[in-house]
Scaffold this active site. Structure first.
Site, PDB file in Angstrom:
ATOM      1  N   LYS A  24     -27.943 -47.774 -20.762  1.00  0.00           N
ATOM      2  CA  LYS A  24     -27.286 -47.846 -19.445  1.00  0.00           C
ATOM      3  C   LYS A  24     -28.010 -48.793 -18.443  1.00  0.00           C
ATOM      4  O   LYS A  24     -29.256 -48.890 -17.991  1.00  0.00           O
ATOM      5  CB  LYS A  24     -27.676 -46.208 -18.772  1.00  0.00           C
ATOM      6  CG  LYS A  24     -27.231 -45.970 -17.470  1.00  0.00           C
ATOM      7  CD  LYS A  24     -27.413 -44.678 -17.202  1.00  0.00           C
ATOM      8  CE  LYS A  24     -26.483 -44.189 -15.759  1.00  0.00           C
ATOM      9  NZ  LYS A  24     -26.967 -42.902 -15.152  1.00  0.00           N
ATOM     10  N   THR A  59     -25.561 -39.506 -18.847  1.00  0.00           N
ATOM     11  CA  THR A  59     -25.587 -40.790 -19.076  1.00  0.00           C
ATOM     12  C   THR A  59     -27.008 -41.309 -19.174  1.00  0.00           C
ATOM     13  O   THR A  59     -27.407 -42.286 -19.715  1.00  0.00           O
ATOM     14  CB  THR A  59     -24.799 -41.612 -18.144  1.00  0.00           C
ATOM     15  OG1 THR A  59     -25.387 -41.165 -16.764  1.00  0.00           O
ATOM     16  CG2 THR A  59     -23.474 -41.409 -18.031  1.00  0.00           C
ATOM     17  N   ASP A  60     -27.947 -40.506 -18.327  1.00  0.00           N
ATOM     18  CA  ASP A  60     -29.352 -41.267 -18.085  1.00  0.00           C
ATOM     19  C   ASP A  60     -29.888 -41.349 -19.514  1.00  0.00           C
ATOM     20  O   ASP A  60     -30.752 -42.517 -19.645  1.00  0.00           O
ATOM     21  CB  ASP A  60     -30.031 -40.267 -17.507  1.00  0.00           C
ATOM     22  CG  ASP A  60     -29.714 -40.134 -15.881  1.00  0.00           C
ATOM     23  OD1 ASP A  60     -30.583 -39.434 -15.213  1.00  0.00           O
ATOM     24  OD2 ASP A  60     -28.738 -40.703 -15.596  1.00  0.00           O
ATOM     25  N   THR A 104     -22.919 -35.243 -16.018  1.00  0.00           N
ATOM     26  CA  THR A 104     -21.847 -35.544 -15.031  1.00  0.00           C
ATOM     27  C   THR A 104     -20.690 -35.187 -15.617  1.00  0.00           C
ATOM     28  O   THR A 104     -19.668 -34.679 -14.918  1.00  0.00           O
ATOM     29  CB  THR A 104     -22.076 -36.782 -14.585  1.00  0.00           C
ATOM     30  OG1 THR A 104     -23.284 -36.789 -13.705  1.00  0.00           O
ATOM     31  CG2 THR A 104     -20.962 -37.076 -13.480  1.00  0.00           C
TER      32      THR A 104
END
Ligand code: DAS
Length: 437
Positions: free
Chosen positions: A260, A181-182, A105
């Site tokens: 996360k 980020t995942d 992202t």
């Protein structure tokens, strides 16, 4: 890019062509007494042939039937592709930071065609998205790949580790990696073991909002990452993301201890079982909160071999070994995120024994995440130990999975791999509970 006109009616196709409307054009549409302004989206097969879909400022898509009394006007044409700008000139005396882009992202924008977020930005776009970053250091960079991090695998980690070592050995004072980020925690753990005692800071940074949205956290996260490279004085692999919902504090997490913990909040990343290595505020004032290794001179080396026949299983009540026997008997490494102190049901213990007898290395972690595993408290744990499995204190399951891939590939035998798994290498485990976590 021509509008996908074959799926509109001939009259609507002619209308759109006559006003030069293309996918991405901003239109003003008046129809059936209502007016809408938004970006022309692609025509979906399930939309009627006289329906156009536009994305409103709110981000929502609306389908509008275009009839005889409708009026369509082009307000703006899509932005032309930005040509690569000339690299910023180097400023003597500023540290040199290398930016390596991998996608996610942070380097994406909303693609009007589908309304989805897609990896898009070049490295210079990324660097320009955070002008303060350029003020703190000479930024140079390259895009290694442009993928969402759910598509990362060990090959990407290997390529990334080699690129980081190359940048440092070519004189970089630090490396910032923009990343989805995942699975950022997995990559941070992989680089931590592959790069070992890397002499400079390697900071992975992502964003929960794409750069074209007012609430994007990309610029401030990037700036905080560069500032930590420049001022932190610490070497190792870290993750920098928002520390709270607001834009005024950033956490520097140790790469083997970060997860996360929320699907969408900007402060989704949390350090588990330890405090973040440092905190920064929006002006770059920094508070170091843990010792860690200091920056040093010397070369970086990447030991990137990984044993791919390694699996990570989440235990759940009623887990049926017959569903996992095939996978476990084919895997050299097996990490289980057990319940509580590191437990599974009796049926699974029998399968753990079978896998260990077959030469697999079985590592028990806890799906509680916080606290340490301990297989000596309950009979269940003792039976797991007797079956041949090992426990790894407070190591995160995903960190144990990555470390096991690395240990099995870089050790001479299973016993050596077992010893590596139980030895802290990159801050991934501790037998002392930190008082305030
Ligand atoms: N799919 C997510 C990823 O690439 C997007 C993001 O959060 O960066 O990890």
């Amino acid at each position: 890019m021509k509008v996908s006109i074959m799926s509109y009616s001939s009259s609507l196709s002619e209308l759109l062509e006559s006003i030069g409307a293309k996918e991405g054009s901003k239109l003003l549409v008046e129809s059936e007494g209502r007016s809408f302004a938004g970006i022309l989206m692609p025509h979906h097969d399930f939309s009627g042939e006289d329906i156009i879909v536009i994305k409103l400022k709110s981000g929502y898509n609306v389908g509008i039937r275009i009839g005889q009394d409708s009026a369509v006007k082009v307000l703006e044409h899509p932005e032309p592709k930005v040509k690569n700008k000339a690299p910023a000139e180097r400023k003597e005396g500023l540290p040199n930071i290398s930016l390596i882009a991998t996608g996610g992202t942070i380097a994406s924008n909303v693609e009007y065609r589908t309304g989805a977020v897609r990896p898009a930005l070049s490295v210079s776009d990324l660097a320009d998205s955070a002008p303060e970053m350029r003020g703190a250091a000479n930024i140079s960079g390259r895009a290694l790949f442009s993928i969402f991090s759910e598509n990362m695998n060990a090959e990407h980690w290997q390529e990334l580790a080699a690129a980081v070592a190359e940048e440092i050995n070519n004189g970089a004072d630090g490396v910032v990696i923009s990343h989805g980020t995942d699975t950022m925690g997995y990559t941070a753990a992989a680089l931590s073991f592959m790069l070992g005692d890397v002499p400079k800071p390697v900071v992975i940074v992502g964003a929960q909002r794409s750069t074209d949205r007012p609430s994007s956290d990309a610029p401030s996260n990037l700036t905080a990452a560069v500032r930590f490279c420049v001022k932190g004085g610490k070497a190792g692999v870290f993750v920098v993301m928002h520390e709270a919902l607001g834009d005024d504090s950033f956490a520097v997490h140790i790469g083997t201890r970060v997860r996360k913990m929320h699907t969408s909040r900007r402060d989704a990343f949390q350090s588990i079982n330890v405090r973040p290595a440092a905190l920064l505020d929006k002006d770059g004032n920094m508070k170091l909160t843990s010792e860690g290794r200091n920056i040093a001179s010397g070369k970086a080396a990447a030991r990137t071999k990984m044993e791919r026949s390694t699996i990570l299983l989440q235990y759940y009540p009623g887990m049926d070994p017959s569903l996992f026997e095939n996978a476990m008997m084919k895997s050299k490494g097996i990490v289980i995120a057990g319940s509580g102190l590191g437990h599974v049901n009796e049926e699974m213990i029998r399968l753990i024994k079978k896998a260990c007898d077959n030469g697999s290395l079985v590592v028990m972690t806890s799906q509680c995440l916080g606290g340490r595993t301990n297989l000596n408290v309950y009979k269940t744990g003792r039976d797991i130990l007797s079956a041949g499995a090992i426990a790894v204190l407070d190591m995160l399951p995903e960190t144990a999975y990555v470390k096991l891939m690395w240990a099995l590939a870089n050790a001479d035998n299973v016993d050596e791999a077992k010893r590596l798994m139980m030895t802290p290498l990159a801050g991934e485990m501790s037998d002392r509970r930190s008082v305030d976590v």
